[in-house]
Design a protein around this motif. Structure first.
Motif, mmCIF file in Angstrom:
data_model
loop_
_atom_site.group_PDB
_atom_site.id
_atom_site.type_symbol
_atom_site.label_atom_id
_atom_site.label_comp_id
_atom_site.label_asym_id
_atom_site.label_seq_id
_atom_site.Cartn_x
_atom_site.Cartn_y
_atom_site.Cartn_z
ATOM 1 N N ALA A 1 7.470 -20.713 35.945
ATOM 2 C CA ALA A 1 7.960 -21.667 36.929
ATOM 3 C C ALA A 1 9.435 -21.980 36.680
ATOM 4 N N ASP A 2 10.217 -21.904 37.746
ATOM 5 C CA ASP A 2 11.607 -22.340 37.735
ATOM 6 C C ASP A 2 11.695 -23.467 38.759
ATOM 7 N N SER A 3 11.421 -24.681 38.293
ATOM 8 C CA SER A 3 11.323 -25.822 39.203
ATOM 9 C C SER A 3 12.629 -26.086 39.932
ATOM 10 N N ALA A 4 13.760 -25.913 39.244
ATOM 11 C CA ALA A 4 15.050 -26.179 39.884
ATOM 12 C C ALA A 4 15.268 -25.255 41.069
ATOM 13 N N ALA A 5 14.914 -23.993 40.901
ATOM 14 C CA ALA A 5 15.090 -23.017 41.981
ATOM 15 C C ALA A 5 13.882 -22.955 42.904
ATOM 16 N N GLU A 6 12.825 -23.694 42.550
ATOM 17 C CA GLU A 6 11.580 -23.710 43.332
ATOM 18 C C GLU A 6 10.981 -22.313 43.473
ATOM 19 N N ARG A 7 11.034 -21.576 42.344
ATOM 20 C CA ARG A 7 10.428 -20.243 42.311
ATOM 21 C C ARG A 7 9.301 -20.226 41.288
ATOM 22 N N TYR A 8 8.191 -19.626 41.700
ATOM 23 C CA TYR A 8 7.012 -19.600 40.848
ATOM 24 C C TYR A 8 6.418 -18.196 40.884
ATOM 25 N N SER A 9 5.948 -17.748 39.721
ATOM 26 C CA SER A 9 5.400 -16.402 39.623
ATOM 27 C C SER A 9 4.078 -16.446 38.858
ATOM 28 N N ILE A 10 3.067 -15.831 39.444
ATOM 29 C CA ILE A 10 1.761 -15.698 38.794
ATOM 30 C C ILE A 10 1.544 -14.220 38.499
ATOM 31 N N SER A 11 1.162 -13.921 37.270
ATOM 32 C CA SER A 11 0.887 -12.533 36.908
ATOM 33 C C SER A 11 -0.473 -12.433 36.233
ATOM 34 N N LEU A 12 -1.032 -11.228 36.285
ATOM 35 C CA LEU A 12 -2.325 -10.933 35.657
ATOM 36 C C LEU A 12 -3.407 -11.906 36.108
ATOM 37 N N LEU A 13 -3.426 -12.182 37.407
ATOM 38 C CA LEU A 13 -4.419 -13.111 37.957
ATOM 39 C C LEU A 13 -5.790 -12.451 38.033
ATOM 40 N N THR A 14 -6.807 -13.107 37.485
ATOM 41 C CA THR A 14 -8.195 -12.650 37.620
ATOM 42 C C THR A 14 -9.077 -13.859 37.931
ATOM 43 N N SER B 1 -15.173 -11.208 42.669
ATOM 44 C CA SER B 1 -14.003 -11.192 41.798
ATOM 45 C C SER B 1 -12.760 -10.937 42.635
ATOM 46 N N ALA B 2 -11.632 -11.375 42.111
ATOM 47 C CA ALA B 2 -10.340 -11.130 42.762
ATOM 48 C C ALA B 2 -9.296 -10.946 41.670
ATOM 49 N N SER B 3 -8.340 -10.067 41.942
ATOM 50 C CA SER B 3 -7.281 -9.831 40.956
ATOM 51 C C SER B 3 -5.979 -9.502 41.664
ATOM 52 N N ALA B 4 -4.879 -9.841 41.009
ATOM 53 C CA ALA B 4 -3.544 -9.529 41.527
ATOM 54 C C ALA B 4 -2.595 -9.419 40.344
ATOM 55 N N PRO B 5 -1.933 -8.268 40.172
ATOM 56 C CA PRO B 5 -0.981 -8.129 39.055
ATOM 57 C C PRO B 5 0.176 -9.113 39.152
ATOM 58 N N ALA B 6 0.602 -9.423 40.401
ATOM 59 C CA ALA B 6 1.758 -10.309 40.560
ATOM 60 C C ALA B 6 1.713 -11.014 41.898
#
Length: 301
Positions: free
Chosen positions: A51-64, A81-86
């Protein structure tokens, strides 16, 4: 945690440090039920969050995500089940990106990609979606769906589909649409406009044998199960969908008829559907015609 009949129990949320720009490990678990005897479900999730709160950017990786739902009256859970690398989210730019997402529902696997813009204002999405080949008679029973018996025991077996898609302003468009049911292949495009309550399409089918999907001879003529008569409340007549498009079939068998070169154009406007020209070669001969269905209210004289 509860809301009306829905109850979450054994809720657990574990996170690493969310400060800075490093990755924080997140783990989630809960059990759920609606108060129905024998019905229960659970969800487990794991992912890394940057999370980069100042830039309001968020990244989720290796989601299962893994879930098991046991319907009432069943001893076997249905697994999802659900998955997403990014998954990348930029709130300032109002964009979201998930280049590869996979969902598995009781063995039915869907792969998709998502690119979104204007997500806080007027969301627009585009991407691809693909249903991997699956056997209907294996994946539907866990959901309590029993397929009818057919004359061909192998009918309603294999199904697969894929398409590019776009969504925005309450309109969904499916291009490069391809679908397979048993030995039948469909190609074309499909559009749904919920704001205008309209459907448009351009679809082509190579071959279709309807006899395969009829009931076995032993069931033909059998009376349907008796249903309890229930009084129906008066319902306001809703506006029918405006349906416009073309549909063609290379060959169609429905005993005793063998049709080929079937071509249909459908045009609908103001509750009037015009099917023209309706063309086909029937048992070696040519046939054509027009059909008009008028659902407008009659004006008394």
């Amino acid at each position: 945690v509860s809301y009306e009949d829905f109850v979450l129990e054994n809720l657990s949320l574990e996170t690493g440090s969310l400060g800075g720009r490093g990755a924080a490990q997140v783990a989630l678990h809960f059990d759920a039920h609606r108060g129905t005897a024998g019905e229960q479900g659970s969800l487990d999730g794991h992912f890394e969050l940057r999370a980069d709160s100042a830039a309001e950017r968020y990244s989720i990786s290796l989601l299962t995500l893994n879930s098991a739902v046991t319907p009432a009256g069943s001893a076997n859970p249905v697994r999802f089940s659900a998955s997403a690398p990014a998954v990348d989210l930029d709130l300032k730019a109002e964009t979201v990106s998930a280049p590869a997402v996979q969902v598995n529902a009781a063995g039915a696997v869907v792969n998709a990609s998502v690119q979104g813009t204007k997500i806080l204002d007027a969301m627009e999405l585009k991407g691809t979606v693909k249903l991997e080949p699956v056997t209907l008679r294996e994946v539907l029973p866990p959901f309590g769906i029993a397929l009818p018996k057919t004359r061909d025991a192998k009918a309603l077996s294999r199904i697969a589909a894929s398409s590019d898609y776009t969504y925005g302003k309450r309109r969904a468009e499916f291009e490069n649409l391809q679908a397979t049911l048993d030995d039948t292949h469909l190609k074309g495009s499909l559009g749904l406009d919920t704001a205008a309550e309209a459907v448009k399409f351009a679809l082509t089918v190579d071959t279709l044998d309807l006899d395969r999907y009829l009931p076995p001879p032993s069931l033909v003529g059998a009376p349907p199960p008796a249903a309890e008569s229930q009084p129906k409340a008066a319902e306001a007549e809703s506006k029918p969908l405006d349906v416009n498009g073309t549909f063609s079939v290379g060959s169609l068998h429905f005993a005793p008829l063998n049709l080929s070169g079937v071509k249909v154009t459908v045009a609908t406007n103001d509750r009037v559907m015009h099917i023209y020209p309706l063309e086909a070669q029937v048992n070696g001969g040519n046939d054509s015609g027009d059909i008009t269905l008028d659902r407008r209210a009659h004006t008394p004289v």
